[in-house]
Design an enzyme around this catalytic site. Structure first.
Site, short mmCIF file in Angstrom:
data_model
loop_
_atom_site.label_atom_id
_atom_site.label_comp_id
_atom_site.label_asym_id
_atom_site.label_seq_id
_atom_site.Cartn_x
_atom_site.Cartn_y
_atom_site.Cartn_z
N SER A 57 0.84 -1.20 0.00
CA SER A 57 0.00 0.00 0.00
C SER A 57 0.87 1.24 0.00
CB SER A 57 -0.90 0.02 1.23
OG SER A 57 -0.13 0.09 2.42
N ASP A 58 0.32 2.32 -0.52
CA ASP A 58 0.95 3.61 -0.31
C ASP A 58 0.78 3.97 1.17
OD1 ASP A 58 2.21 6.03 -0.70
OD2 ASP A 58 1.00 6.58 -2.44
N TRP A 59 1.54 4.93 1.63
CA TRP A 59 1.58 5.27 3.05
C TRP A 59 0.27 5.97 3.44
CZ3 TRP A 59 5.05 2.56 1.33
CH2 TRP A 59 6.24 2.23 1.98
#
Length: 761
Positions: free
Chosen positions: A290-292
Site C-alpha cells: 500500500s501507499d503510506w
C-alpha cells in the site's frame, strides 16, 4: 489507542517478539532455501513451510522509518506517540522486520523516484538527484533511463536500502496534478517503456523496486478519497497499458497501490485492479504494497489482493498486524490467501537477490562514486531539455554576445526541485534554505540544488553577466534595455498532495512579459513540473524547457544554452493553450449526485488522452506531444513497412542535414483509415538517433500489437482489425514528415498478450 511503547509486543504479539530476539548465531544454520539453483518460487515454498502465522504476518506489516511528531495532532489517533523501529535507517520511508531464525533479511525502504530520497529532519541522506521523471521521459532515451535507475539503485544499496519506492508511471491526464513531475508523460507506450527501463536499472543492484501508483492516480486534489470513474476498455488502452509495459520490461518486485478510489473501491481494496487485472490477467508474481496511509481495512484489503500494509502509523490502525492473524484464524481471510501474501513477498526477495546479496550491516557512503553519478544526472538533464523556440538563431549563446542580463528563478543560487516524498537532498546543500519558496508546510518549502546557472554561464562565456531577482520590475526593465540578451528563469514549483495552476510562480508571466517588452532578445528558461501556459510565447525570442534538472542542473542548463550540448529533448506531453481545451477545465473535487466522494469522470475522454484528445477534437495546442527543436536539422526518408509473421515493423532513414552534431527522436504514429479508435492515431514507436553533420542512419521500429488494437472487455482480448492503416513518420504528434499505407490482417491477443488467432497464419 495505547501509546506505542513496544512495536514488537503491541503490533505483532509476544511470539513474534521472541522470534526476533533469537541470537544471530541462528543465521549460521544452513537453510535449503538458500540453494540458488532453485527457482524463486521453489525457494519461497521451502521457507514458507517453516514459518509460523506470526512470522508470516511480520513480512506483511511495514513501519514508517522516521519519527512523526505531526501524528500527535491527529484526532483519529489520540495519544499516539510514534517511535520508529530502532533498526530503521535514519529518516527513511519504511522498515519491515525480517525473521532471523529463518535467515529472512530485514527490508529497508526508501523513497527513490528521482534518487535516494530522505524524510525531512535534521540529518537527511545527501545523495545524487536525477532530473524529474518527466525530464527523463523527455529524453526519449531508453538507455539513459536504465542508467539513471542503475545509479539510484547503487546509491540505495550503499546507503543501506533494499526496497525502493520508485517506478512512478501514472500518465498525465490532468496537467495540473502536483506529482506530474515524478511521472513520464501522457502516452502509455512512452511512459511504460521509460519507467520499465528505470526499474530494470534499479533492480540490477539486487534490490526491489516498486511500480506505482496503481492505478488511475491522476490528481492530488482530495487524493485520499476521490473516485476515478474509468471504464475497463479505456483504462486497458492507456494507464493500465503503461503499467503492463513497465512490469513486462522492468519486472518490479512490488506494485504500490494508490490513495484514490477506482469505480467506487479504494485502489488498495480493489479486487478488479489487484487480483483480476494484475495477478490473474497479467500473471504478476510479486507483492502489492500500500501507499503510506492507503490501507483502510483488514479483511476487504487482504481479500482484494493487498499483500503488505506499508508505513504504519499513516493508516488509522495496524490492519495487517495481529488483526490479520485473527482474521485468518476466524476464516475471514483464507489460509491460502494468507500464505499467498507471504509467498509473494518472499518470491520478490528471492527473485531480486535480496536474500543472496544482503545489505551490509554498516553501509558506507564513501563507496558511492558521486563524481561518476554527477555525470549521469547532468547527462539526463541535458538530454531531457526541450528547445521550444529559437527565433533567428538566438541560441546557442556565443562570445559575440557582450552583455547578458539574467533575471529571476534564483538562477544565481541554483536550480529548483519538486516537493514531496520523492525529495532528494543534495551534497551541495540548499542555497535557498530558509527562504520558504513555495509552501511553508508539506510538500514545501521548495528545495534548491546549489548548481548555479549564472556561475556556470560565467565560466563559459566572455560576456558581462549580471543577475537580478526581478522583484523590482522597473529596475529590471531598465537593465534589460541595455543588455544584448536577457535570460529569464521562470519557475513553477509543484509537489505531492497539492494541484497547481499552469502559471509561473510569483507573477513570473508578468516578469517575462515586461522583459520581452524591454528587449526583443529575451530567452525564457523554464523549470517546471509539467505543462505551463505561455501568454508571452509570441513576444520572446527563445524558450527552453529545463524541467527540474537535478543536482547538476545549473551546469546542464549552461551547456545547452551555450551549445556545448545540442538540445535533443522532445515533449512527453501536450501543452494546452487554455484550460478550456482540457476534458475537465476545472479539477473534479466535489461529489456528484448521490455520491459521497469527489468524482473524477475520466470516461469523458476515455482512451483519447493528451495528443489523442487534441487530434480527436481538432484542437491546436500551445506545443504538441513529441515536439522539440535542435541547433541542427534532420531529414527523414525511405519510409517503408513490413508485416512478416503478422508483426508490423517500420523502417526509415534519418540524416543530419545541419552543421552541428546532434540527436533526434523520429516518431512513428499509426491510425486505421476506417476509424474505430477513440482518436485518429497513436504513438507506435520511436528511436533516439545521434548523428554527426551529414551522417545518415537507418532505423527500424517494431510495433506492439496492443498499440494497433482495441480492447474488448467482454472476452478480454486485444483485437487488431483487418484493413488499411496509415503510418506516419513524424517530428511530433502534429508535424508529419512522411506517411505511407499498410494493410494489416486481423489478429486477436488474449489478456496475457498471447496470440489467439491471426488471419496471417
Amino acid at each position: 489507542m495505547k501509546r506505542l511503547q513496544s512495536l514488537k509486543a503491541v503490533l505483532m504479539g509476544s511470539a513474534l517478539a521472541m522470534s526476533l530476539a533469537l541470537p544471530a548465531a541462528a543465521q549460521d544454520k544452513e537453510f535449503p532455501w538458500m540453494d540458488t539453483s532453485l527457482s524463486a518460487a521453489e525457494r519461497a515454498d521451502l521457507v514458507l513451510a517453516e514459518m509460523t502465522a506470526q512470522e508470516k504476518m511480520t513480512l506483511l506489516f511495514g513501519h514508517f522509518g522516521s519519527p512523526a511528531p505531526w501524528l500527535n495532532a491527529r484526532a483519529d489517533v489520540p495519544g499516539m506517540n510514534w517511535t520508529p523501529p530502532e533498526e530503521a535507517r535514519n529518516q527513511s520511508a519504511g522498515f519491515v522486520y525480517g525473521i532471523e531464525r529463518l535467515g529472512i533479511p530485514n527490508q529497508w525502504l526508501a523513497d527513490a523516484g528521482l534518487g535516494v530520497a530522505s524524510q525531512r529532519g535534521p540529518n537527511p541522506f545527501l545523495r545524487t538527484a536525477l532530473p524529474s521523471g518527466v525530464a527523463t521521459a523527455a529524453s526519449w532515451d531508453r538507455e539513459l533511463s536504465y542508467k539513471g535507475g542503475q545509479m539510484i539503485g547503487n546509491e540505495a544499496r550503499l546507503s543501506g536500502f533494499n526496497v525502493l519506492l520508485a517506478g512512478a508511471v501514472n500518465t498525465n491526464r490532468e496537467p495540473r496534478a502536483g506529482r506530474n513531475f515524478e511521472y513520464a508523460g501522457e502516452d502509455p507506450l512512452l511512459a511504460g517503456v521509460m519507467v520499465g527501463e528505470a526499474i530494470k536499472g534499479i533492480q540490477s543492484n539486487d534490490i526491489i523496486s516498486t511500480v506505482k501508483h496503481f492505478a488511475h492516480n491522476f490528481q492530488e486534489t482530495k487524493r485520499n478519497s476521490v473516485n476515478a470513474k474509468m471504464a475497463d476498455k479505456a483504462g486497458r488502452e492507456t494507464e493500465l497499458l503503461a503499467f503492463e509495459l513497465a512490469i513486462e520490461i522492468g519486472d518490479p518486485g512490488s506494485v504500490m497501490c494508490a490513495y484514490n478510489r477506482v469505480n467506487g473501491d479504494y485502489s488498495c481494496e480493489s479486487p478488479y485492479l489487484l487480483t483480476e487485472v494484475l495477478k490473474e490477467d497479467w500473471g504478476y508474481k510479486g507483492y502489492v504494497m500500500s501507499d503510506w496511509g492507503a490501507t483502510h481495512s483488514t479483511v476487504p484489503a487482504a481479500n482484494a489482493g493487498l499483500d503488505q500494509q506499508s508505513g504504519f502509523p499513516f493508516d488509522r490502525a495496524p490492519y495487517f498486524g495481529q488483526a490479520l492473524v485473527e482474521a485468518v484464524e476466524n476464516d475471514h481471510v483464507s489460509q491460502a490467501r494468507f500464505d499467498d501474501m507471504a509467498h509473494r513477498v518472499l518470491w520478490a526477495m528471492f527473485d531480486n537477490g535480496v536474500f543472496d546479496n544482503e545489505i551490509a550491516a554498516e553501509p558506507d557512503e564513501a563507496d558511492i562514486d558521486f563524481d561518476a553519478h554527477a555525470d549521469i544526472t547532468r547527462q539526463a538533464a541535458e538530454e531531457g531539455m526541450v528547445l521550444l523556440k529559437n527565433e533567428n538563431g538566438i541560441l546557442p549563446l556565443t562570445d559575440e554576445v557582450k552583455s547578458i542580463l539574467v533575471v529571476g528563478g534564483m538562477a544565481d543560487k541554483g536550480v529548483i526541485s519538486g516537493g514531496g516524498a520523492s525529495q532528494v537532498y543534495s551534497r551541495s546543500g540548499d542555497p535557498a534554505n530558509g527562504m520558504n519558496y513555495g509552501m511553508n508546510s508539506f510538500p514545501g518549502p521548495a528545495v534548491f540544488y546549489a548548481s548555479s546557472p549564472v556561475e556556470q554561464l560565467k565560466e563559459r562565456l566572455g560576456a558581462e553577466i549580471t543577475y537580478m531577482d526581478g522583484k523590482d520590475l522597473k529596475a529590471a526593465a531598465k537593465a534589460a534595455k541595455e543588455a544584448d540578451v536577457v535570460l529569464v528563469f521562470g519557475t513553477q514549483w509543484t509537489g505531492e498532495s497539492v494541484d497547481f495552476d499552469l502559471a509561473l510562480d510569483y507573477d513570473g508571466d508578468k516578469l517575462v512579459q515586461r522583459m520581452a517588452k524591454a528587449n526583443k532578445n529575451t530567452v525564457v528558461v523554464l523549470q517546471t513540473g509539467a505543462q505551463v501556459m505561455m501568454p508571452w510565447k509570441d513576444d520572446v525570442a527563445g524558450i527552453v524547457e529545463a524541467w527540474y534538472p537535478g543536482s547538476e542542473g545549473g551546469e546542464a542548463i549552461a551547456r545547452v544554452l551555450t551549445g556545448e550540448v545540442n538540445p535533443s529533448g522532445h515533449l512527453p506531453m501536450t501543452f494546452p493553450k487554455t484550460l478550456k481545451q482540457l476534458p475537465r477545465p476545472v479539477i473534479d473535487s466535489e461529489p456528484v449526485g448521490d455520491a459521497k466522494w469527489a468524482q473524477a469522470d475520466y470516461d469523458i475522454e476515455g482512451s483519447a488522452v493528451g495528443y489523442r484528445w487534441f487530434d480527436k477534437k481538432g484542437l491546436e495546442p500551445l506545443y504538441p506531444f513529441g515536439y522539440g527543436l535542435s541547433y541542427t536539422s534532420f531529414d527523414y526518408s525511405n519510409l517503408t513497412t513490413d508485416t512478416a509473421d503478422g508483426v508490423l515493423s517500420v523502417s526509415f532513414t534519418v540524416t543530419n542535414t545541419g552543421e552541428k552534431p546532434g540527436a533526434d527522436v523520429p516518431q512513428i504514429y499509426v491510425g486505421p483509415k476506417a476509424g474505430g479508435w477513440d482518436a485518429p492515431k497513436r504513438l507506435a514507436g520511436w528511436d533516439k538517433v545521434t548523428l554527426a553533420p551529414g551522417a545518415t542512419q537507418d532505423v527500424t521500429v517494431t510495433v506492439d500489437d496492443r498499440i494497433l488494437s482495441t480492447f474488448d472487455s467482454g472476452d478480454k482480448t486485444w483485437n487488431r482489425a483487418a484493413g488499411d492503416y496509415t503510418v506516419y513518420l513524424s517530428h511530433s504528434a502534429m508535424d508529419v514528415d512522411e506517411e505511407t499505407s499498410v494493410t494489416l490482417d486481423a489478429k486477436t491477443l488474449n489478456v496475457a498478450n498471447q496470440v489467439v488467432t491471426s488471419s496471417a497464419e
